[in-house]
Design a protein around this motif. Structure first.
Motif, PDB file in Angstrom:
ATOM      1  N   GLU A 123      13.729  -1.062   4.579  1.00  8.18           N
ATOM      2  CA  GLU A 123      14.406  -2.321   4.882  1.00  8.18           C
ATOM      3  C   GLU A 123      13.838  -3.002   6.122  1.00  8.18           C
ATOM      4  N   GLU A 124      13.114  -2.260   6.939  1.00  7.70           N
ATOM      5  CA  GLU A 124      12.503  -2.825   8.147  1.00  7.70           C
ATOM      6  C   GLU A 124      10.986  -2.912   8.015  1.00  7.70           C
ATOM      7  N   ALA A 125      10.465  -2.895   6.790  1.00  8.38           N
ATOM      8  CA  ALA A 125       9.025  -2.797   6.579  1.00  8.38           C
ATOM      9  C   ALA A 125       8.275  -4.037   7.033  1.00  8.38           C
ATOM     10  N   THR A 126       7.071  -3.812   7.536  1.00 10.77           N
ATOM     11  CA  THR A 126       6.114  -4.879   7.799  1.00 10.77           C
ATOM     12  C   THR A 126       4.891  -4.636   6.922  1.00 10.77           C
ATOM     13  N   LEU A 127       4.251  -5.709   6.513  1.00 10.55           N
ATOM     14  CA  LEU A 127       3.175  -5.622   5.537  1.00 10.55           C
ATOM     15  C   LEU A 127       1.967  -4.880   6.102  1.00 10.55           C
ATOM     16  N   HIS A 128       1.558  -3.817   5.408  1.00 12.75           N
ATOM     17  CA  HIS A 128       0.398  -3.042   5.818  1.00 12.75           C
ATOM     18  C   HIS A 128      -0.893  -3.778   5.427  1.00 12.75           C
ATOM     19  N   PRO A 129      -1.933  -3.689   6.233  1.00 13.71           N
ATOM     20  CA  PRO A 129      -3.204  -4.317   5.866  1.00 13.71           C
ATOM     21  C   PRO A 129      -3.720  -3.875   4.510  1.00 13.71           C
ATOM     22  N   SER A 130      -3.525  -2.601   4.167  1.00  9.55           N
ATOM     23  CA  SER A 130      -3.994  -2.082   2.881  1.00  9.55           C
ATOM     24  C   SER A 130      -3.340  -2.801   1.715  1.00  9.55           C
ATOM     25  N   LEU A 131      -2.025  -3.030   1.799  1.00  8.42           N
ATOM     26  CA  LEU A 131      -1.316  -3.715   0.713  1.00  8.42           C
ATOM     27  C   LEU A 131      -1.728  -5.185   0.648  1.00  8.42           C
ATOM     28  N   ALA A 132      -1.836  -5.838   1.790  1.00 13.28           N
ATOM     29  CA  ALA A 132      -2.252  -7.245   1.803  1.00 13.28           C
ATOM     30  C   ALA A 132      -3.629  -7.403   1.173  1.00 13.28           C
ATOM     31  N   SER A 133      -4.537  -6.496   1.517  1.00 16.75           N
ATOM     32  CA  SER A 133      -5.888  -6.548   0.973  1.00 16.75           C
ATOM     33  C   SER A 133      -5.890  -6.302  -0.533  1.00 16.75           C
ATOM     34  N   VAL A 135      -3.437  -6.864  -2.743  1.00 18.49           N
ATOM     35  CA  VAL A 135      -2.873  -8.006  -3.466  1.00 18.49           C
ATOM     36  C   VAL A 135      -3.930  -9.090  -3.636  1.00 18.49           C
ATOM     37  N   ALA A 136      -4.705  -9.346  -2.580  1.00 20.16           N
ATOM     38  CA  ALA A 136      -5.759 -10.364  -2.678  1.00 20.16           C
ATOM     39  C   ALA A 136      -6.870  -9.922  -3.622  1.00 20.16           C
ATOM     40  N   LYS A 137      -7.241  -8.666  -3.570  1.00 15.39           N
ATOM     41  CA  LYS A 137      -8.365  -8.173  -4.370  1.00 15.39           C
ATOM     42  C   LYS A 137      -8.032  -8.083  -5.857  1.00 15.39           C
ATOM     43  N   TYR A 138      -6.790  -7.718  -6.180  1.00 12.55           N
ATOM     44  CA  TYR A 138      -6.401  -7.495  -7.572  1.00 12.55           C
ATOM     45  C   TYR A 138      -5.452  -8.569  -8.089  1.00 12.55           C
ATOM     46  N   ARG A 139      -5.615  -9.780  -7.597  1.00 12.67           N
ATOM     47  CA  ARG A 139      -4.756 -10.879  -8.022  1.00 12.67           C
ATOM     48  C   ARG A 139      -4.841 -11.108  -9.528  1.00 12.67           C
ATOM     49  N   ASP A 140      -6.021 -10.905 -10.123  1.00 12.65           N
ATOM     50  CA  ASP A 140      -6.132 -11.103 -11.573  1.00 12.65           C
ATOM     51  C   ASP A 140      -5.281 -10.102 -12.336  1.00 12.65           C
TER      52      ASP A 140
END
Length: 462
Positions: A123-133, A135-140
């Protein structure tokens, strides 16, 4: 790195590590800490090790080591040749059953308390760089996913707060136990492919580990259908070379990897494997040409005065099958894609040959837990981690942070800066993403933990 007296934990997520630390401080042990951290990983790194995936752990407890295998099995409707993506590439998720079995056998806090601690960090999570990367890489992949919007709606900037309400709802529901998932939530997860019985019949397995003697160490690995024996075979066959980052070491390890991968491809399946003959050298081995490239997976380790836990979880490919249930926010794995032919052919309620494995090493009073994300590259990376400790006497941090390589095919390798150059070696910048490792070592009356510089992790302890 953290050097503690009583407890230490390392994961690929700073929030997961903190959750495990708080579980221990709340009166838990290393198993409670590992369970809480593992749960948070499904929320902070859901593209790697979500609830819809699998779980495996080796636990050293009071001089005995056992393997807990939450490796999912194929549904009745599994196709003869499963695809690499899409719902028919999935097996029944073994994650929750496996995690709960680890906790049931070794934890001291209630399951409800462990889940509550984990959810408080979600509930207090902040977005990890790994997840952000990812999402961008596998958007398709996410654009084609019926529930991919849960990821596409996340903020783009690492460090931003976020909530995935369906996943929070799922974790609050399974606070009562995994039966809620396999008996009730499962009814929402069928999607014309699974059947209720596929979930209701599933159970995790607890087995003795495999092991070899290596110098004055005993190296433990997971039994089939894990590829753990390929790790042990690589370690056993690789000839020692002078120079921790020499071309000779790289070449010798590749020679062993080619035989280990051949044995894996020839024999690994959900059934009896001639492990004794393979590891004792009584079978003639061929040579594989290349491993299959497979990014993904996340590893964690925890230890205290009594327990050492070496655990790993995965969807297989990033975002698994590319099929997320919109109601529960759970992304299915794509493990059925690893069925092949012959012994490893797809069939109802069979487990495919599996890439997940974990290591426990023991020498006298020293006990190490180590592992990494790696997929089919796992034997290469694990062998190097073990060699770093046994051959080259590296301390825990040096062993994990050392430059590493992966075997890419033939006699070729991709190696981080620091390795000696030679024919077939492509050098990449250090640190790369050639596996994200972690290590916990119980030694000298204390406990050490190391999180890899290559990931978003943290080591903590007391």
């Amino acid at each position: 790195m953290y050097l503690g007296r009583r407890f230490a934990i390392a994961t690929e997520s700073y929030l997961a590590t903190r959750a495990g630390y708080e579980a221990y401080k709340a009166g838990g042990n290393a198993a409670d800490a590992a369970a809480a951290a593992s749960a948070v990983l499904t929320y902070t790194l859901p593209h790697l090790g979500g609830v819809g995936g699998d779980f495996l752990a080796l636990v050293h407890d009071g001089g005995k080591t056992e393997a807990v295998l939450g490796l999912g099995w194929a549904p009745r409707r599994v196709p003869e040749a499963p695809p690499r993506r899409g719902l028919p590439s999935a097996v029944v998720p073994g994650y929750l059953a496996g995690l709960h079995e680890l906790h049931r056998r070794h934890g001291v806090l209630s399951w409800e308390r462990v889940v509550d601690i984990a959810v408080s960090f979600m509930e207090e999570a902040t977005l990890h760089p790994s997840l952000a990367s990812a999402v961008a890489k596998y958007r398709d992949v996410l654009d084609a996913d019926p529930g991919g919007g849960v990821y596409l709606s996340l903020p783009a900037a690492p460090g931003a707060p976020y909530r995935i309400e369906p996943l929070l709802k799922l974790w609050r529901a399974v606070r009562e136990g995994p039966h809620v998932f396999y008996e009730e939530i499962a009814k929402d997860l069928l999607h014309g492919y699974f059947e209720v019985e596929d979930f209701a019949r599933y159970r995790p397995e607890v087995k003795p580990p495999l092991y070899i003697t290596y110098g004055d160490w005993t190296i433990y690995e997971a039994p089939p259908p894990s590829l753990g024996f390929a790790v042990l075979l690589t370690v056993k066959l690789a000839e020692r070379a002078e120079g921790a980052f020499s071309y000779a070491r790289l070449r010798n390890t590749i020679a062993a990897l080619r035989k280990a991968h051949w044995a894996r491809d020839a024999y690994l399946h959900d059934g009896e494997v001639p492990l004794g003959d393979i590891l004792a050298g009584r079978l003639e081995l061929g040579e594989a040409e290349a491993p299959e490239p497979t990014p993904g997976t996340t590893y964690l380790a925890a230890g205290d005065g009594e327990l050492v836990v070496s655990a790993i979880q995965s969807l297989y490919y990033p975002f698994g099958s590319g099929f997320t249930d919109p109601k529960w926010g759970m992304t299915f794995n794509n493990r059925a894609g690893d069925f092949t032919k012959g012994l490893n052919k797809a069939a109802p309620w069979r487990r495919p040959a599996h890439t997940l494995s974990a290591v426990v090493m023991e020498r006298g009073g020293e006990i190490y837990a180590l592992g990494a994300s790696a997929g089919h590259y796992r034997p290469a990376i694990y062998a190097q981690l073990i060699q770093n400790v046994v051959w080259y006497g590296m301390d825990p941090r040096a062993a994990v942070w050392a430059p590493r390589f992966i075997w890419t095919g033939g006699w070729e390798a991709q190696a981080e800066e620091g390795w000696e150059r030679g024919p077939g070696v492509t050098v990449v910048k250090y640190p790369s993403r050639l596996g994200v490792a972690a290590l916990v070592a119980k030694r000298h009356g204390g406990v050490a933990a190391v999180a890899d510089i290559r990931g978003d992790g943290l080591a903590l302890g007391l």
